[in-house]
Write a protein that holds these residues in place. Structure first.
Motif, PDB file in Angstrom:
ATOM      1  N   GLY A 201       0.884  -1.227   0.023  1.00 43.20           N
ATOM      2  CA  GLY A 201       0.108   0.131   0.043  1.00 43.20           C
ATOM      3  C   GLY A 201       0.866   1.358  -0.145  1.00 43.20           C
ATOM      4  O   GLY A 201       1.165   1.700  -1.058  1.00 43.20           O
ATOM      5  N   LEU A 202       1.556   1.492   1.165  1.00 47.85           N
ATOM      6  CA  LEU A 202       2.227   2.804   1.427  1.00 47.85           C
ATOM      7  C   LEU A 202       3.243   3.077   0.408  1.00 47.85           C
ATOM      8  O   LEU A 202       3.450   3.806  -0.367  1.00 47.85           O
ATOM      9  N   ALA A 203       4.163   2.019   0.405  1.00 43.96           N
ATOM     10  CA  ALA A 203       5.299   2.278  -0.292  1.00 43.96           C
ATOM     11  C   ALA A 203       5.184   2.262  -1.862  1.00 43.96           C
ATOM     12  O   ALA A 203       5.451   3.004  -2.492  1.00 43.96           O
ATOM     13  N   MET A 204       4.533   0.976  -2.294  1.00 44.48           N
ATOM     14  CA  MET A 204       4.188   0.954  -3.825  1.00 44.48           C
ATOM     15  C   MET A 204       3.308   2.012  -4.113  1.00 44.48           C
ATOM     16  O   MET A 204       3.434   2.449  -5.331  1.00 44.48           O
ATOM     17  N   SER A 205       2.225   2.418  -3.445  1.00 36.00           N
ATOM     18  CA  SER A 205       1.419   3.695  -3.798  1.00 36.00           C
ATOM     19  C   SER A 205       2.259   4.758  -4.169  1.00 36.00           C
ATOM     20  O   SER A 205       1.949   5.577  -4.997  1.00 36.00           O
ATOM     21  N   SER A 206       3.311   5.060  -3.337  1.00 30.72           N
ATOM     22  CA  SER A 206       3.922   6.402  -3.460  1.00 30.72           C
ATOM     23  C   SER A 206       4.628   6.374  -4.722  1.00 30.72           C
ATOM     24  O   SER A 206       4.620   7.308  -5.320  1.00 30.72           O
ATOM     25  N   ILE A 207       5.153   5.236  -5.025  1.00 29.62           N
ATOM     26  CA  ILE A 207       5.888   5.086  -6.173  1.00 29.62           C
ATOM     27  C   ILE A 207       4.965   5.363  -7.549  1.00 29.62           C
ATOM     28  O   ILE A 207       5.350   6.109  -8.538  1.00 29.62           O
TER      29      ILE A 207
END
Length: 405
Positions: A112-118
């Motif tokens: 969620g957080l890490a992949m969505s940021s990218i």
């Protein structure tokens, strides 16, 4: 006299706590993903969840297995395959948290957080460079926004700084509560640009010789909520990273907020999962525990608590699901996710408290699971914005006036 079999979701496709049958809104393909994930969690995670919680260690051995479930990064397009509906990623968050909120948090920080940021803030080249390996769980992600002295004021209060120096950026400062950071390969870090005071986003990547010089991560000890999540303090001392690793579209806190608005709705799903996990354990216990010659499930006071728990679960699940439907239709107002996060986590506190009450003295023994749900609920109640801060977002959306200081 009981007319029902004890709660046992494994012998049916629907959870007994889903009284209104919301799972029926999933497509056949989505439901298949939910069911294989549910079986994996029951077989591989539940038997050792208390062990890892007590040791305060993340179950890292599960990471390669999660890739095999084909549920990583479903919110994003890969190799020409369209993104899945938010209702699916939300329901998967529910399934994880229903069994072990720590494992669920470990997964959603990465997926969620890490992949969505990218995916949201990266260039096409950056997405191609990082996301496929993250989907295969070959590179594990973390998300660094919170700071030791910054909480609800993070929008304007970042103390971690970034300074452009030729073809590099130099980071200084510290972060706190960063899940997965003790074993991550990629850490998304947000810092205030010294040149214009705007928040910028960067990807700190581990190479063959580890992370760049000037960076270190230290595990936070003595934590008694989500213990199997390895949160860390991060320290940056003239840490240099390539300019190519600055997220191209992360140039203000408004950009950062795009990620939070999307993932905050997922916290509501996780809260529902914890409610269901505590509810199932409490109902099973009430059917087995006898006092005064009868199962306590036959007592009116227990039925009252069960009904209250079921009401909170049903209302919260409906709210989380509706936010996902709105996001899928392209309607993404900040107040939608904020209201669901604040409401569902508040109801969560009530449900785990009632479950603890039903178990009596056994409610504080880890063997019965409920105390783990009870403790983990406290972290979920606070992260991604306290209820008060989310309520301010809702109030601004409804009245048009901002009550933020």
């Amino acid at each position: 006299m009981s007319t029902h079999e004890p709660l046992g979701p494994l012998d049916k496709d629907y959870l007994a706590a889903d009284l209104y049958g919301y799972q029926g809104l999933l497509t056949e393909e989505e439901n298949a993903a939910v069911l294989r994930t549910r079986r994996f969690l029951e077989d591989e995670v539940r038997p050792r969840a208390n062990e890892f919680w007590e040791k305060a260690e993340s179950p890292r051995h599960l990471l390669p297995r999660l890739a095999d479930l084909d549920i990583v990064g479903l919110d994003y397009e890969f190799d020409g395959n369209p993104a899945s509906r938010k209702i699916l990623s939300g329901w998967l968050s529910l399934e994880f948290s229903r069994v072990d909120p720590s494992t669920g948090t470990m997964f959603t920080v990465h997926s969620g957080l890490a992949m969505s940021s990218i995916a949201i803030l990266g260039s096409d080249e950056q997405k191609d460079r990082w996301l496929p390996a993250m989907k295969r769980m070959e590179k594990i992600g973390a998300f660094g926004l919170s700071e030791p002295r910054g909480g609800s004021d993070v929008a304007g209060g970042l103390e971690t700084t970034a300074r452009r120096d030729g073809d590099e950026w130099v980071l200084n400062g510290s972060k706190r509560w960063i899940g997965n950071a003790t074993f991550a390969d990629l850490i998304v870090v947000f810092a205030k640009d010294e040149a214009d005071s705007e928040v910028k986003g960067f990807v700190l990547e581990k190479g063959e010789n580890g992370f760049p010089d000037g960076f270190r991560a230290e595990k936070i000890e003595r934590k008694y909520s989500l213990r199997a999540v390895e949160n860390a303090d991060l320290y940056f001392e003239d840490c240099r990273i390539p300019a190519a690793d600055k997220l191209e579209n992360a140039n203000s806190f408004a950009d950062t907020a795009k990620v939070l608005s999307l993932t905050r709705g997922g916290v509501a799903w996780g809260a529902v999962g914890i409610m269901i996990g505590a509810f199932e354990r409490a109902v099973d216990y009430a059917r087995e525990r006898e006092q005064f010659g009868a199962p306590i499930a036959s007592f009116q006071l227990i039925s009252d608590l069960v009904a209250r728990m079921a009401g909170n679960i049903t209302a919260s699940l409906g709210m989380a699901l509706r936010v996902s439907q709105l996001q899928d239709s392209g309607v993404r107002h900040d107040e939608h996710a904020a209201l669901s996060k604040a409401y569902c986590t508040t109801r969560l506190r009530e449900v785990v408290g009632w479950a603890r009450e039903i178990l009596g003295g056994n409610g504080i023994v880890l063997d019965y699971d409920v105390i783990r749900f009870f403790a983990d609920a406290e972290a979920v109640y606070s992260y991604e914005g306290t209820s008060q801060m989310n309520n301010l977002i809702v109030g601004r959306g409804v009245t048009g006036y901002s009550a933020f200081v």
